[in-house]
Design a protein around this motif. Structure first.
Motif, PDB file in Angstrom:
ATOM      1  N   UNK C 219      10.614  11.341   1.216  1.00  0.00           N
ATOM      2  CA  UNK C 219       9.714  12.168   1.102  1.00  0.00           C
ATOM      3  C   UNK C 219       9.873  13.708   1.779  1.00  0.00           C
ATOM      4  N   UNK C 220       9.659  14.776   1.207  1.00  0.00           N
ATOM      5  CA  UNK C 220      10.367  16.011   2.164  1.00  0.00           C
ATOM      6  C   UNK C 220       9.182  16.724   2.604  1.00  0.00           C
ATOM      7  N   UNK C 221       8.036  16.646   1.924  1.00  0.00           N
ATOM      8  CA  UNK C 221       6.859  17.783   2.416  1.00  0.00           C
ATOM      9  C   UNK C 221       5.735  17.050   1.865  1.00  0.00           C
ATOM     10  N   UNK C 222       4.434  17.312   2.584  1.00  0.00           N
ATOM     11  CA  UNK C 222       3.397  16.769   2.309  1.00  0.00           C
ATOM     12  C   UNK C 222       2.672  17.237   0.922  1.00  0.00           C
ATOM     13  N   UNK C 223       1.994  16.164   0.299  1.00  0.00           N
ATOM     14  CA  UNK C 223       1.496  16.965  -1.000  1.00  0.00           C
ATOM     15  C   UNK C 223       0.697  18.126  -0.871  1.00  0.00           C
ATOM     16  N   UNK C 224      -0.131  18.208   0.361  1.00  0.00           N
ATOM     17  CA  UNK C 224      -0.892  19.411   0.381  1.00  0.00           C
ATOM     18  C   UNK C 224      -0.225  20.353   0.687  1.00  0.00           C
ATOM     19  N   UNK C 225       1.054  20.396   1.269  1.00  0.00           N
ATOM     20  CA  UNK C 225       1.754  21.593   1.594  1.00  0.00           C
ATOM     21  C   UNK C 225       2.283  22.237   0.193  1.00  0.00           C
TER      22      UNK C 225
END
Ligand SMILES: [Fe+2]
Ligand SMILES: [Fe+2]
Ligand SMILES: [Fe+2]
Lengths: 248, 108, 316
Positions: C219-225
């Motif tokens: 996973x590379x980035x948070x969902x919220x970002x």
């Protein structure tokens, strides 16, 4: 009949046949027997849509390709009867495709030499794509005809059902005669010979039997279609007909 | 830990099939090597070739295609890396920079 | 000679930290492998099921140009599914098994495809919003640590670039078209906005394992970002064509310069995931039917191939 009206009719015959067959193939998108084949069928559909668009644009007569495609009704459509037949199962679709690809192949091979330069030029381009379509559908006719007992039965049934629409591929009217005389159109008698030889050979190799009854359906050149075309057009044309002045 | 790696493994009891897996190599332009672009499924070589054309060259990506059924590819494994590739590390005499050439001598 | 698991894990992590891709035969933690299979297959299923809502309008596309674009677009999605299944297959699970998981309802796919496409404008909204949101996620995934997945994503991102544009182009024609068309566009935006916001996944405080997956570059980035970036990019696009985002609380947060959205109806999201979206049943049935109806075709091709081997027949 004037020559330019004859050319218009002649081009519509070609364009409509490709458009309707493309529309049928597009129905497969998302429903193919395996992903790779889904993609392959869509490619053929896209090629045919491209052919139809080029031909309708050239046919013109003050109308756009879209107007010609979306605002003519079933009695004005000049497509071959085979193209509008429902997809049925994959065997039916592939057999319809093979019969049509073979027709397209000899037809456009001949039209490459048309005295109409535009038609000759687009035929050169079309023929490359059609050569591939024919290779693809021929492969499938062989696989299904000579595959399992079930596939053999299915494609033989398709052949029995569709064969009576093949006479229509070679029907001609006064437009065809005028175009032939002018060196613009193809000689359908010649094409029938080539088509018959090729189709018989491949079907034979696929262990399939051409039906004995030689009765052939007719009428597409006079806009007398099977009932299927009306539904196909109703679906295809509904948006432009509902919102008459809309741009999309 | 030992990992079992078997591309063609079919874990289904009832024999449905998505056809064998093929690896696809495409030459993008004349004069350059074929390059691995991905894989697909096909029942035979002709179909693999056609599928490769339809799947991997829709945007003018290629002028030539090779297909090979995945099960025929024998690949080296990461455990081989030491014995396969490291011995080449100290064979510096295979590289032209290993050799001293007097200044002023050309075309060597 | 077996290295111990702790050493292997350290080597694995250091490779990832250096940006070296993990390849199929390399050692990897079981959790990494399983997570990847889950992600890649879910992603693949989403591409394939995702063909259906848009496929619903191919035969009714309003012009020859739009028909060609839509056909090519949906075809691309089939390709994406195929690349992703292949990537998953490198981890030793075959496509038959993956498809079976989809067909039995065991595997999930993106919730967004369980909404219906009711008008032509929905085709615009999907390309603009759904592909737009997906592309945010996918460009990040292209930098992920697993070689085959990352390579598939690079290819997919290249192909995706027109999807988003064609969708926005449809919205433009509608928004600048007749009154009826404009209404159609606004209605589509109203229906697709929130599902598109939600398709980027639950809020970070609601997704477990994120830390480890980020460290492994799965996973590379948070969902919220990603969600924030998507909203920041999309709102001005809606403004430009005079459509309004159906979120009365949406406004720029002066402190951060980013948009802040109103509350998300996660209950709806989880409900759709559970199978209660308007189209869950029909989407799945369509896929199952296509697979069943294709079975005899696949068998025939294999039977024919086998016969040809016996006959030593090589020309077609
Ligand atoms: Fe997608
Ligand atoms: Fe996609
Ligand atoms: Fe897409």
């Amino acid at each position: 009949m004037e020559t330019d009206q004859a050319l218009f009719n002649y081009l519509l015959r070609l364009a409509d046949s490709s458009l309707i067959l493309s529309q049928r193939l597009a129905e497969w998108c998302g429903h193919g027997p395996i992903l790779e084949e889904d993609i392959a069928l869509t490619n053929v559909s896209l090629d045919l849509l491209g052919h139809a668009t080029a031909l309708l644009t050239y046919a013109g007569k003050g109308k756009s390709a879209d107007d010609l495609a979306f605002l003519r009704s079933e009695r004005e459509y000049r497509n071959i009867l085979l193209a509008e037949q429902p997809n049925g199962d994959f065997a039916c679709t592939m057999l319809r495709q093979f019969l049509t690809d073979s027709w397209h192949y000899y037809l456009y091979a001949s039209l490459q030499k048309s005295k109409d330069e535009t038609l000759a030029a687009i035929s050169v381009k079309f023929l490359k794509e059609i050569t591939y379509h024919l290779r693809h559908s021929s492969g499938w006719v062989l696989r299904l005809g000579d595959g399992t007992a079930e596939s053999h039965l299915r494609i033989q049934n398709a052949l029995d059902e569709l064969w009576s629409f093949t006479g229509d591929l070679f029907d001609s009217d006064s437009a065809d005669e005028l175009m032939l005389a002018a060196g613009i159109g193809a000689d359908l008698n010649e094409i029938r010979k080539q088509w018959t030889a090729h189709v018989s050979e491949l079907l034979n190799k696929a262990t399939l039997k051409i039906p004995e009854s030689s009765f052939m359906q007719k009428g597409s050149l006079q806009g007398r279609h099977t009932e299927y075309l009306g539904y196909l057009l109703a679906e295809m044309q509904y948006l432009p007909r509902t919102y008459r002045d809309a741009k999309w | 830990m030992i990992l079992i790696f078997n591309k063609g493994m079919n874990t289904n009891m009832e024999k449905d099939t998505q056809w064998p897996l093929w690896e696809i190599f495409i030459q993008a332009n004349p004069g350059i090597p074929h390059k691995h672009v991905g894989s697909l499924h096909a029942a035979d070589a002709e179909m693999a070739l056609q599928n490769a054309r339809d799947v991997y060259t829709r945007r003018n990506e290629g002028i030539s295609i090779w297909v090979v059924e995945a099960r025929f590819i024998k690949a080296s494994s990461p455990e081989d890396a030491g014995s396969f590739f490291e011995p080449a590390n100290d064979k510096v005499y295979r590289h032209p920079t290993f050799y001293k050439v007097p200044d002023g001598v050309k075309y060597l | 000679m077996q290295k111990d698991e702790k050493v292997l894990l350290e080597e694995f992590q250091s490779k990832i930290d250096k940006g070296v891709k993990i390849e199929p035969k390399d050692w990897m933690p079981l959790k990494y492998r399983n997570q990847l299979i889950r992600m890649m297959s879910q992603h693949a299923h989403s591409e394939i099921v995702g063909m259906l809502p848009e496929g619903n309008w191919i035969t009714r596309a309003p012009s020859l140009r739009r028909k060609a674009i839509l056909l090519a677009k949906v075809q691309d999605e089939a390709g994406h599914g195929m690349y992703l299944y292949s990537a998953a297959e490198t981890l030793g699970i075959d496509r038959t098994t993956l498809l079976e998981q989809l067909h039995s309802g065991k595997a999930k796919y993106s919730s967004i495809f369980n909404y219906p496409t009711l008008t032509w404008a929905d085709i615009g909204a999907i390309g603009w919003l759904v592909d737009g949101a997906a592309i945010m996620n996918q460009t990040a995934l292209a930098k992920g640590s697993y070689g085959p997945y990352s390579r598939a994503m690079v290819r997919i991102c290249k192909e995706e670039s027109f999807h988003n544009r064609q969708g926005y182009e449809i919205m433009c024609s509608l928004a600048f078209g007749s009154q009826e068309q404009k209404q159609m566009a606004q209605d589509a935006l109203n229906r697709w906005w929130w599902p598109a916001i939600m398709m980027l996944g639950p809020s970070d405080d609601n997704s477990p394992n994120t830390e480890e997956l980020m460290r492994w570059r799965v996973k590379m980035e948070s969902n919220d970002a990603i969600r924030e970036r998507f909203i920041d990019r999309t709102v001005p696009q809606a403004d430009y064509i005079g459509l309004s985002i159906p979120d009365p609380e949406l406004k720029i947060d002066e402190a951060t310069g980013h948009y802040k959205h109103g509350p998300i109806n996660w209950e709806e999201f989880f409900n759709v995931i559970k199978g209660n979206g308007p189209c869950n049943k029909s989407r799945l049935k369509t896929r199952v039917d296509a697979d069943r109806n294709g079975k005899w075709v696949r068998e025939a091709a294999e039977a024919y191939a086998a016969k040809r081997v016996i006959r030593d027949d090589t020309d077609f």
